[in-house]
Design a protein around this motif. Structure first.
Motif, PDB file in Angstrom:
ATOM      1  N   ARG A 158      38.266  -1.725 -10.681  1.00 30.97           N
ATOM      2  CA  ARG A 158      38.912  -0.271 -10.144  1.00 30.97           C
ATOM      3  C   ARG A 158      39.202   1.085 -10.774  1.00 30.97           C
ATOM      4  NH1 ARG A 158      44.644  -1.951 -13.156  1.00 30.97           N
ATOM      5  NH2 ARG A 158      42.699  -0.698 -15.053  1.00 30.97           N
ATOM      6  N   ASP A 159      38.683   0.900 -12.013  1.00 30.23           N
ATOM      7  CA  ASP A 159      38.430   2.586 -12.788  1.00 30.23           C
ATOM      8  C   ASP A 159      37.927   3.502 -11.943  1.00 30.23           C
ATOM      9  OD1 ASP A 159      40.660   1.005 -14.355  1.00 30.23           O
ATOM     10  OD2 ASP A 159      39.439   0.954 -15.778  1.00 30.23           O
ATOM     11  N   SER A 160      36.553   2.449 -11.511  1.00 25.85           N
ATOM     12  CA  SER A 160      35.130   4.022 -11.060  1.00 25.85           C
ATOM     13  C   SER A 160      36.015   4.360  -9.658  1.00 25.85           C
ATOM     14  CB  SER A 160      34.322   2.980 -10.758  1.00 25.85           C
ATOM     15  OG  SER A 160      33.721   2.427 -11.504  1.00 25.85           O
ATOM     16  N   GLN A 161      36.757   3.428  -8.686  1.00 21.60           N
ATOM     17  CA  GLN A 161      36.874   4.052  -7.351  1.00 21.60           C
ATOM     18  C   GLN A 161      38.186   5.035  -8.139  1.00 21.60           C
ATOM     19  OE1 GLN A 161      39.216   0.706  -5.719  1.00 21.60           O
ATOM     20  NE2 GLN A 161      36.240  -0.590  -5.623  1.00 21.60           N
ATOM     21  N   ALA A 162      39.197   5.494  -9.417  1.00 20.85           N
ATOM     22  CA  ALA A 162      40.061   6.248  -9.174  1.00 20.85           C
ATOM     23  C   ALA A 162      39.702   7.567  -9.768  1.00 20.85           C
ATOM     24  CB  ALA A 162      41.456   5.334 -10.647  1.00 20.85           C
ATOM     25  N   GLY A 163      37.499   7.882 -10.609  1.00 21.49           N
ATOM     26  CA  GLY A 163      37.225   8.056 -11.234  1.00 21.49           C
ATOM     27  C   GLY A 163      36.738   9.878 -10.201  1.00 21.49           C
ATOM     28  N   LEU A 164      36.202   8.359  -9.086  1.00 24.04           N
ATOM     29  CA  LEU A 164      35.965   9.180  -7.738  1.00 24.04           C
ATOM     30  C   LEU A 164      36.714  10.000  -6.734  1.00 24.04           C
ATOM     31  CD1 LEU A 164      33.604   5.869  -6.143  1.00 24.04           C
ATOM     32  CD2 LEU A 164      33.003   8.782  -7.076  1.00 24.04           C
ATOM     33  N   ILE A 165      38.204   9.280  -6.984  1.00 26.41           N
ATOM     34  CA  ILE A 165      39.217   9.530  -6.239  1.00 26.41           C
ATOM     35  C   ILE A 165      39.514  10.877  -6.966  1.00 26.41           C
ATOM     36  CG2 ILE A 165      41.855   9.717  -5.449  1.00 26.41           C
ATOM     37  CD1 ILE A 165      40.852   6.481  -5.449  1.00 26.41           C
ATOM     38  N   ALA A 166      39.429  11.093  -8.321  1.00 24.94           N
ATOM     39  CA  ALA A 166      39.494  11.979  -9.203  1.00 24.94           C
ATOM     40  C   ALA A 166      38.976  13.498  -8.405  1.00 24.94           C
ATOM     41  CB  ALA A 166      39.738  11.451 -11.094  1.00 24.94           C
ATOM     42  N   VAL A 167      37.476  13.025  -8.304  1.00 21.33           N
ATOM     43  CA  VAL A 167      36.216  14.297  -8.123  1.00 21.33           C
ATOM     44  C   VAL A 167      37.272  14.578  -6.505  1.00 21.33           C
ATOM     45  CG1 VAL A 167      34.142  14.172  -7.604  1.00 21.33           C
ATOM     46  CG2 VAL A 167      34.832  12.563  -9.857  1.00 21.33           C
ATOM     47  N   ILE A 168      37.198  13.769  -5.665  1.00 23.54           N
ATOM     48  CA  ILE A 168      37.241  14.824  -4.811  1.00 23.54           C
ATOM     49  C   ILE A 168      38.174  15.121  -4.914  1.00 23.54           C
ATOM     50  CG2 ILE A 168      37.559  13.529  -2.187  1.00 23.54           C
ATOM     51  CD1 ILE A 168      36.227  10.602  -2.866  1.00 23.54           C
ATOM     52  N   ARG A 169      39.544  14.117  -5.460  1.00 22.61           N
ATOM     53  CA  ARG A 169      40.359  15.651  -5.671  1.00 22.61           C
ATOM     54  C   ARG A 169      40.770  17.030  -6.012  1.00 22.61           C
ATOM     55  NH1 ARG A 169      45.161  10.679  -5.436  1.00 22.61           N
ATOM     56  NH2 ARG A 169      45.271  10.606  -3.145  1.00 22.61           N
ATOM     57  N   ALA A 170      39.782  17.287  -7.239  1.00 24.13           N
ATOM     58  CA  ALA A 170      39.118  18.159  -8.002  1.00 24.13           C
ATOM     59  C   ALA A 170      38.601  18.809  -6.729  1.00 24.13           C
ATOM     60  CB  ALA A 170      39.392  17.673  -9.210  1.00 24.13           C
ATOM     61  N   ILE A 171      37.218  18.634  -6.448  1.00 22.79           N
ATOM     62  CA  ILE A 171      36.819  19.426  -5.815  1.00 22.79           C
ATOM     63  C   ILE A 171      37.795  20.331  -4.423  1.00 22.79           C
ATOM     64  CG2 ILE A 171      35.822  19.779  -3.534  1.00 22.79           C
ATOM     65  CD1 ILE A 171      33.542  16.979  -5.027  1.00 22.79           C
ATOM     66  N   ARG A 172      38.660  19.809  -4.162  1.00 23.61           N
ATOM     67  CA  ARG A 172      39.453  20.160  -3.062  1.00 23.61           C
ATOM     68  C   ARG A 172      40.912  21.089  -3.580  1.00 23.61           C
ATOM     69  NH1 ARG A 172      40.278  21.239   2.528  1.00 23.61           N
ATOM     70  NH2 ARG A 172      42.089  19.707   2.990  1.00 23.61           N
ATOM     71  N   GLN A 173      41.137  20.711  -4.847  1.00 29.00           N
ATOM     72  CA  GLN A 173      41.921  21.656  -5.960  1.00 29.00           C
ATOM     73  C   GLN A 173      41.381  22.625  -6.198  1.00 29.00           C
ATOM     74  OE1 GLN A 173      45.248  21.695  -6.418  1.00 29.00           O
ATOM     75  NE2 GLN A 173      45.479  22.291  -8.392  1.00 29.00           N
ATOM     76  N   ARG A 174      40.070  22.452  -6.353  1.00 28.98           N
ATOM     77  CA  ARG A 174      39.748  23.498  -6.987  1.00 28.98           C
ATOM     78  C   ARG A 174      38.469  25.154  -5.797  1.00 28.98           C
ATOM     79  NH1 ARG A 174      37.024  28.056  -8.363  1.00 28.98           N
ATOM     80  NH2 ARG A 174      35.387  28.427  -9.870  1.00 28.98           N
ATOM     81  N   PHE A 175      38.425  24.353  -4.560  1.00 32.50           N
ATOM     82  CA  PHE A 175      38.442  25.036  -3.412  1.00 32.50           C
ATOM     83  C   PHE A 175      39.382  24.033  -2.062  1.00 32.50           C
ATOM     84  CE2 PHE A 175      34.456  24.810  -6.211  1.00 32.50           C
ATOM     85  CZ  PHE A 175      34.118  25.634  -6.259  1.00 32.50           C
ATOM     86  N   PRO A 176      39.905  24.560  -1.891  1.00 28.14           N
ATOM     87  CA  PRO A 176      41.033  24.156  -1.190  1.00 28.14           C
ATOM     88  C   PRO A 176      40.348  24.155   0.212  1.00 28.14           C
ATOM     89  CG  PRO A 176      42.520  25.305  -2.323  1.00 28.14           C
ATOM     90  CD  PRO A 176      40.720  25.723  -2.721  1.00 28.14           C
ATOM     91  N   THR A 177      39.417  25.350   0.763  1.00 26.78           N
ATOM     92  CA  THR A 177      39.130  24.753   2.056  1.00 26.78           C
ATOM     93  C   THR A 177      38.034  24.665   2.290  1.00 26.78           C
ATOM     94  OG1 THR A 177      38.193  27.234   1.819  1.00 26.78           O
ATOM     95  CG2 THR A 177      40.196  27.268   2.610  1.00 26.78           C
ATOM     96  N   ALA A 178      37.667  23.403   1.580  1.00 23.48           N
ATOM     97  CA  ALA A 178      35.805  22.855   0.751  1.00 23.48           C
ATOM     98  C   ALA A 178      36.430  21.769   2.820  1.00 23.48           C
ATOM     99  CB  ALA A 178      35.002  22.132  -0.248  1.00 23.48           C
TER     100      ALA A 178
END
Length: 285
Positions: A158-178
Motif C-alpha cells: 500500500r505504501d509503495s503504491q502511494a509513492g508511485l501515485i505521488a510520482v505520477i502526479r508529480a510529473i503531471r504537476q510539473r509538466f501538465p501536458t506530458a
C-alpha cells in the motif's frame, strides 16, 4: 514491526497535487488518437523508419533527441524506469543508498524504495526535466510493479503504491501536458487514470524471459488475468490499451499472426524481438 505507521509526507501531498491540477489538463487519455506504436531501445534510432508509426517509444540514453513537434506526425516517448534503476544511468550515483530497497537479478538493476520522500522530486527534476528539455513530451513509465519484489506485506504494498501515485502526479504537476503511458500499474489507475494517456502491458500471447534468454508462450491463466485487467481499464476508465508481445525477429509469421491476434481484441499491438533492438514493420502492413 510497529503496529501503527505514520502516513508519509509524500502520501499526504498526493491529494494536494491532485486538487491543484486544472480539470482541462487532467484528462490525459481524452486526446489519444493512434493506431500504431513502435518500441525501439536500440542505439541507432532511425527517424525516417520510426516516424512511420503514430507513437514511438525510444531509449533516451542513446543520446537521441526527438524531432521538433510538427516535423513528423509521430509522437515521441522516452523510456523511463520508475521502479528500478540501472547502474549505468547517468543519475544513478545521485540516488541515496537508503533509497535502494533491493536488486532485480533478472534485469541486473536496483529496486527503488517508492516510499522515499525525495523520490517524486528526484524523478521530476533529475530524470523527467532533462528529457523534457531535449524535446520529449511523452514518457513510457516502466517497472511500476517492481515494488512487489521487496514488499514484505500488504502495508508495504500500500505504501509503495502511494509513492508511485505521488510520482505520477508529480510529473503531471510539473509538466501538465506530458503524456504518460503506464506499463501495467493497474492497481494505480483508480488514483491516477486522469493523468494517463494509455495503459500498456507485456506478454499476452508471446513473451520473453530475460533470465532464460528465450521466447515463451504465455499460459492461458496468465492471459485470462490480463484480459480481465484490460476489460477493467476500458470499461472503468475508457483508456486505450497497448499490448506488447515478443517473437524472434526472423520469424515473420509469428510477428504477423501475433499482431493480428492482438488487433482482433481491440488493442494497439506491438510485437518485437526480446530486447526491442529491431523495428517490426509488419505492424504497418
Amino acid at each position: 514491526m510497529p503496529s501503527v505507521r505514520k502516513i508519509p509526507l509524500y502520501a499526504r501531498m498526493v491529494m494536494g497535487l491532485f486538487l491543484s491540477l486544472p480539470i482541462g489538463e487532467m484528462q490525459a487519455g481524452a486526446e489519444f488518437a493512434a493506431d500504431s506504436i513502435v518500441f525501439y531501445y536500440g542505439d541507432r534510432p532511425a527517424v525516417d523508419r520510426l516516424s512511420r508509426f503514430d507513437l514511438a517509444v525510444v531509449e533516451p540514453d542513446t543520446g537521441f533527441s526527438p524531432p521538433k513537434e510538427g516535423e513528423t506526425r509521430t509522437r515521441w516517448f522516452a523510456y523511463v524506469s520508475v521502479g528500478e534503476v540501472s547502474r549505468s544511468r547517468e543519475y544513478y550515483k545521485a540516488i541515496p543508498a537508503s533509497w535502494i530497497a533491493g536488486y532485480n537479478k533478472e534485469w541486473r538493476s536496483d529496486v527503488i524504495d517508492q516510499t522515499a520522500e525525495g523520490w517524486p522530486e528526484f524523478m521530476t527534476e533529475r530524470i523527467i526535466a532533462p528529457l523534457w528539455k531535449r524535446g520529449y513530451t511523452g514518457f513510457f513509465l516502466d517497472t511500476l510493479d517492481s515494488y512487489q519484489l521487496v514488499a514484505r506485506d500488504a502495508l508495504d504494498r500500500r505504501d509503495s503504491q502511494a509513492g508511485l501515485i505521488a510520482v505520477i502526479r508529480a510529473i503531471r504537476q510539473r509538466f501538465p501536458t506530458a503524456r504518460l503511458i503506464l506499463n501495467r500499474g493497474f492497481e494505480l489507475l483508480p488514483a491516477t487514470h486522469e493523468h494517463v494517456y494509455a495503459v500498456a502491458f507485456e506478454s499476452l500471447f508471446k513473451g520473453w524471459s530475460e533470465a532464460r534468454g528465450q521466447y515463451v508462450d504465455v499460459p492461458e491463466d496468465d492471459r485470462k488475468w490480463l484480459l480481465d485487467r484490460v476489460d477493467e481499464v476500458k470499461r472503468q476508465y475508457g483508456l486505450p490499451v497497448i499490448a506488447i508481445d515478443y517473437c524472434p525477429s526472423a520469424q515473420y509469421q509469428c510477428l504477423k499472426e501475433t499482431v493480428e491476434r492482438i488487433r482482433a481484441l481491440d488493442m494497439i499491438p506491438y510485437v518485437g524481438d526480446g530486447r526491442l533492438q529491431q523495428v517490426n514493420d509488419a505492424l504497418l502492413d
